[in-house]
Design an enzyme around this catalytic site. Structure first.
Site, mmCIF file in Angstrom:
data_model
loop_
_atom_site.group_PDB
_atom_site.id
_atom_site.type_symbol
_atom_site.label_atom_id
_atom_site.label_comp_id
_atom_site.label_asym_id
_atom_site.label_seq_id
_atom_site.Cartn_x
_atom_site.Cartn_y
_atom_site.Cartn_z
ATOM 1 C CB VAL A 50 -0.947 -0.012 1.221
ATOM 2 C CG1 VAL A 50 -0.180 0.168 2.525
ATOM 3 C CG2 VAL A 50 -2.047 1.043 1.101
ATOM 4 C CE LYS A 51 3.141 2.465 5.059
ATOM 5 N NZ LYS A 51 2.569 3.594 5.798
ATOM 6 C CG ASP A 52 3.828 0.201 -4.292
ATOM 7 O OD1 ASP A 52 4.507 -0.070 -3.281
ATOM 8 O OD2 ASP A 52 3.778 -0.523 -5.304
#
Length: 475
Positions: A50-52
């Site tokens: 999700v940190k993308d």
């Protein structure tokens, strides 16, 4: 890039491929639940988490503001996923990346960072915020010393929640055709739950309920902040921190309620997701899905629950999916190993008191008093009024022989031996005996990651190879 290109899966760069992750319905772990529960598979982003989304948004914003220029260096303090995403996007744009990670980060995450050519600085994770070696302090120092460096600062960077307000929230609303009623996410930096929650509440006229999933001891949900084992989630508070600061990326007013999920429950859900749904996901997903299942059990057939799956279980094969790691800490591993468990051998009562453990903030003189008739005791990070002692906060051991000639006014932490070995109540005796081959004397007995007793390693003797030479551990 055109909409048609995205539909065909054609992208100009890795950053353009971020987002539009699928919703996957949970079918078997939801047996008996009337509501529909979906998992937003963020681990299918091109860089694995999700940190993308936040990494792309932060770099884009820094470039637009002139804070990150050609040939520059990206610096971040992270448990791993944000650093991985930043590194890949930075590499595609010609930037160098430096990350500072805690020593509890999984080996898989460290290997991934180095594979992207990242300069990795590992520092002790459990430090007070004002300590010079605290993660953020190390990263800020590096950014200040390196010409052209930019500190992304995910915890306080407004581009973090903005990324989810602009992408994650709209995707969920569209994918559910506006039917989503409950959104569940873990709280780490707070960016995902804040941005997504703000969008869903706005577009639904406040009808969507936002539920945070938090480790049981995290400060976010009212815990005392002592350590836990699920990475990348919760808010840890060192007992010697001068003043607690929550991330500016987290807006608590967005969250309607928080479910406190113990590690053991999260790990049990992880195993079920892998074996019953074919979904190999990370620890924070286990926490989020555990919370989502609790919520869904109270709902009806018209409700739709969406939980975030931040990353893949492939990042944690050496931890949450490793029977030896789980077993040593006393977590349930549903072992197929024949023979008795350690808990059967030592007849541990369910209400057993924690062992005598020396606090780290006492003097040598006080440690001698606590030792009493004991020859060796564990030393834990001092946490006032703590009911239990988490194994992760045991700093070392103190022994009568080591303290014999030490000045009474010295801090006990100046005279520590390495930590005592740990065995788990649900660990097979044969496995524990093999792992502790050659060890004698006291060992820490653990249940669900907490120290619950001191036992003698001799309880394992009949399971050890007859030819082994038992040696005394260093005192």
């Amino acid at each position: 890039m055109t909409v048609a290109d995205r539909k065909l899966g054609v992208f100009d760069s890795v950053a353009d491929a971020i987002g539009y992750t699928p919703l996957i319905r949970l079918n078997r772990v939801t047996e008996g639940i009337a509501a529909t529960v979906y998992l937003k598979a963020e681990y299918l982003n091109p860089l694995g988490s999700v940190k993308d989304r936040a990494a792309r948004a932060m770099i884009d914003a820094a470039e637009a503001a002139g804070e990150l220029r050609p040939g520059g260096t990206v610096v971040e303090s992270t448990s791993g996923n944000t650093g991985i995403a930043l590194a890949a996007i930075a590499a595609s744009r010609g930037y160098r990346t430096i990350v500072v990670v805690p020593d509890k980060s999984s080996a898989e995450k460290l290997a991934l960072l180095r594979a992207y050519g990242v300069e990795v600085h590992v520092t002790v994770g459990g430090l007070p915020r004002q300590h010079p070696e605290f993660l953020k302090n190390v990263a800020l120092r590096l950014a200040a010393d390196i010409p052209g460096a930019w500190y992304s600062g995910q915890y306080d960077n407004p581009a973090n929640p903005a990324a989810h307000r602009e992408t994650t929230g709209p995707e969920i609303w569209s994918q559910t055709a506006g039917r989503v009623t409950h959104f569940v996410a873990g709280i780490g930096t707070g960016g995902t739950i804040t941005g997504t929650g703000e969008y869903l509440k706005s577009v639904s006229d406040g009808q969507v309920r936002v539920i945070g999933a938090d480790p049981e001891s995290s400060v976010y949900s009212g815990g005392d902040g002592h350590a836990w084992y699920v990475e990348s989630i919760g808010h840890y508070l060192h007992p010697r921190t001068d003043s607690d600061e929550w991330p500016q990326s987290y807006h608590p007013e967005v969250v309607d309620r928080i479910e406190r999920v113990p590690d053991a429950e999260a790990f049990g859900v992880l195993r079920r997701l892998a074996r019953e749904e074919g979904l190999l996901v990370g620890g924070s997903t286990g926490t989020a899905v555990a919370a989502a299942l609790r919520v869904a059990r109270t709902l009806g057939p018209g409700d739709v629950v969406v939980a975030i799956a931040p990353d893949s279980g492939r990042n944690y094969l050496s931890k949450y999916f490793d029977p030896q790691w789980l077993g040593r800490l006393g977590f349930d591993i549903a072992s197929a190993e024949p023979g008795p468990l350690v808990g059967d051998r030592v007849a541990v009562a369910t209400d057993v008191d924690a062992p005598v453990i020396v606090p780290s903030d006492v003097t040598v003189e006080r440690a001698r008093e606590l030792l009493g008739a004991h020859t060796v005791l564990p030393v834990r990070l001092a946490r006032e009024g703590a009911e239990y002692v988490v194994v992760a906060e045991i700093l070392g051991a103190v022994s009568a022989s080591r303290l014999a000639g030490a000045p009474g006014a010295d801090p006990v932490t100046d005279h520590l031996d390495p930590p005592l070995p740990v065995i788990g109540v649900l660990e097979p005796v044969a496995v524990a005996a093999q792992r502790l081959s050659g060890v004698s004397g006291p060992v820490v007995l653990a249940r669900d990651g907490y120290a619950i007793a001191l036992v003698d390693a001799a309880v394992l003797d009949d399971a050890r190879p007859a030819s082994e030479d038992v040696v005394e551990p260093a005192r």
